[in-house]
Enzyme design. Structure first.
Site, PDB file in Angstrom:
ATOM      1  N   ARG A 231       0.832  -1.193   0.000  1.00 24.90           N
ATOM      2  CA  ARG A 231       0.000   0.000   0.000  1.00 24.90           C
ATOM      3  C   ARG A 231       0.867   1.243   0.000  1.00 24.90           C
ATOM      4  O   ARG A 231       1.941   1.278   0.595  1.00 24.90           O
ATOM      5  CB  ARG A 231      -0.921   0.024   1.240  1.00 24.90           C
ATOM      6  CG  ARG A 231      -2.078  -0.957   1.214  1.00 24.90           C
ATOM      7  CD  ARG A 231      -3.121  -0.566   0.163  1.00 24.90           C
ATOM      8  NE  ARG A 231      -4.315  -1.394   0.235  1.00 24.90           N
ATOM      9  CZ  ARG A 231      -4.477  -2.529  -0.433  1.00 24.90           C
ATOM     10  NH1 ARG A 231      -3.502  -2.984  -1.207  1.00 24.90           N
ATOM     11  NH2 ARG A 231      -5.597  -3.227  -0.332  1.00 24.90           N
ATOM     12  N   GLU A 260      -2.707   7.687  -5.927  1.00 22.87           N
ATOM     13  CA  GLU A 260      -3.018   6.819  -7.056  1.00 22.87           C
ATOM     14  C   GLU A 260      -4.293   7.266  -7.753  1.00 22.87           C
ATOM     15  O   GLU A 260      -5.256   7.625  -7.086  1.00 22.87           O
ATOM     16  CB  GLU A 260      -3.159   5.366  -6.575  1.00 22.87           C
ATOM     17  CG  GLU A 260      -1.863   4.789  -6.020  1.00 22.87           C
ATOM     18  CD  GLU A 260      -1.982   3.319  -5.628  1.00 22.87           C
ATOM     19  OE1 GLU A 260      -3.108   2.764  -5.697  1.00 22.87           O
ATOM     20  OE2 GLU A 260      -0.969   2.729  -5.248  1.00 22.87           O
ATOM     21  N   HIS A 279       0.217  -0.151  -9.458  1.00 21.61           N
ATOM     22  CA  HIS A 279      -0.482  -0.935  -8.427  1.00 21.61           C
ATOM     23  C   HIS A 279      -1.173  -2.131  -9.079  1.00 21.61           C
ATOM     24  O   HIS A 279      -2.374  -2.355  -8.930  1.00 21.61           O
ATOM     25  CB  HIS A 279      -1.491  -0.082  -7.658  1.00 21.61           C
ATOM     26  CG  HIS A 279      -1.700  -0.603  -6.259  1.00 21.61           C
ATOM     27  ND1 HIS A 279      -2.035   0.201  -5.202  1.00 21.61           N
ATOM     28  CD2 HIS A 279      -1.606  -1.849  -5.739  1.00 21.61           C
ATOM     29  CE1 HIS A 279      -2.153  -0.514  -4.097  1.00 21.61           C
ATOM     30  NE2 HIS A 279      -1.890  -1.765  -4.411  1.00 21.61           N
TER      31      HIS A 279
END
Length: 318
Positions: A231, A260, A279
């Site tokens: 994360r 993000e 990601h």
């Protein structure tokens, strides 16, 4: 058997017919409703006893009968943000569903950084035959922040590459197979000083927010790399940028980011010693299948009155 205090099971997401049948079978007669989002069936929110999916604060307030909520995510930040941290319902997660591909992604980034794979990519784009002396992972130390599902799977993979493995975890008394030395959070700097690669696999919780900042980067070797696959927000992006541009560390492999999608103007895109991925490390069909497996197993447990797996400690955030 029926779900105790018989009520609808509200399941959000998109599922193949075979997956729907598995979920219905696990519910053992309880009515199952499939929706895109829990709020799509506002008429059932008040009577559903089981809900799979992330609820907004408004939806959670309407779900007066729910006793168990399952998150399709491994990290439950979004679920807790809706007020679930103070709700009496049990929360379970899909933790572990993406452990294998995340560990694979971390190994890929480590190999690419260690061997300067970007240099080969540039040479290929230029049709240029360029051989050079590069590194190898053999004999290096992999330091893992977070020895949960992903961290322990990574430990096994790193050991297969003949690396020494050290790690930090909150509960040092828990088994950590494949890890040569386990450190408590207060010994983080000691671990950082040993590692050639520092890999972040920990969940994003209040305790891990900006866990790795300026002091931590200064504790690392100048030759070390940081890899983030769990994360964003655990690593302080401003401190990381300074560490990279001022040469405190050698480079970074970043799949998880503080913001993000990573903005197009972010300097991380253009740093030559940084590999950026969107990601995307655990975006595999098998991750999704394992997530369904976790929910089906827990639904069977719920129906049979057995303890649920992957129960979230709301106070800890995972």
């Amino acid at each position: 058997m029926c779900v105790p205090e018989y009520g609808p099971v509200l399941v959000s997401g998109r599922f193949e017919p075979e997956e729907r049948e598995r979920i219905r079978a696990a519910a053992a007669g309880a009515p199952v409703e499939f929706v895109e989002r829990p709020g799509d069936r506002a008429d059932l929110l008040g009577s559903a006893t089981v809900i799979a999916g992330t609820l907004s604060g408004e939806e959670l307030a309407a779900a007066s009968a729910v006793r168990w909520i399952h998150s399709w995510a491994a990290g439950v930040n979004a679920d807790l943000a809706g007020g679930l941290d103070e709700h009496p319902a049990t929360l379970t997660s899909s933790a572990g569903n993406g452990a294998i591909p995340l560990a694979e992604h971390a190994m890929m980034l480590m190999l690419m950084l260690n061997r300067d794979a970007a240099r080969w990519a540039r040479a290929q784009a230029d049709h240029r035959w360029e051989r050079f002396q590069h590194g190898e992972l053999n004999g290096l130390t992999c330091g893992i922040i977070g020895l949960g599902h992903s961290g322990l799977d990574l430990a096994a993979k790193a050991r297969a590459f003949h690396m020494r493995v050290v790690g930090v975890r909150r509960r040092t008394d828990r088994p950590s197979p494949g890890v040569d030395a386990v450190y408590a959070p207060e010994d983080l700097h000691r671990m950082l000083g040993e590692a050639d690669f520092v890999v972040v696999t920990a969940p994003d919780t209040p305790a891990t927010e900006h866990l790795v900042g300026e002091a931590e980067f200064r504790a690392m070797k100048e030759s070390a790399f940081v890899v983030v696959v769990s994360r964003g927000g655990i690593v302080d992006d401003r401190a990381l940028l300074r560490a990279l541009t001022e040469g405190w560390i050698a480079g970074a492999g970043l799949d998880a980011h503080g913001e993000e999608p990573l903005p197009g103007a972010s300097p991380f895109w253009d740093l030559p010693q940084v590999i950026v991925t969107p990601h995307n490390g655990a975006t595999t069909a098998a991750t999704r299948r394992r997530g369904v497996d976790i929910f089906v197993d827990n639904l069977e447990r719920h129906v049979q009155g057995r303890p649920l797996a992957n129960v979230v400690d709301k106070s800890a955030g995972y």
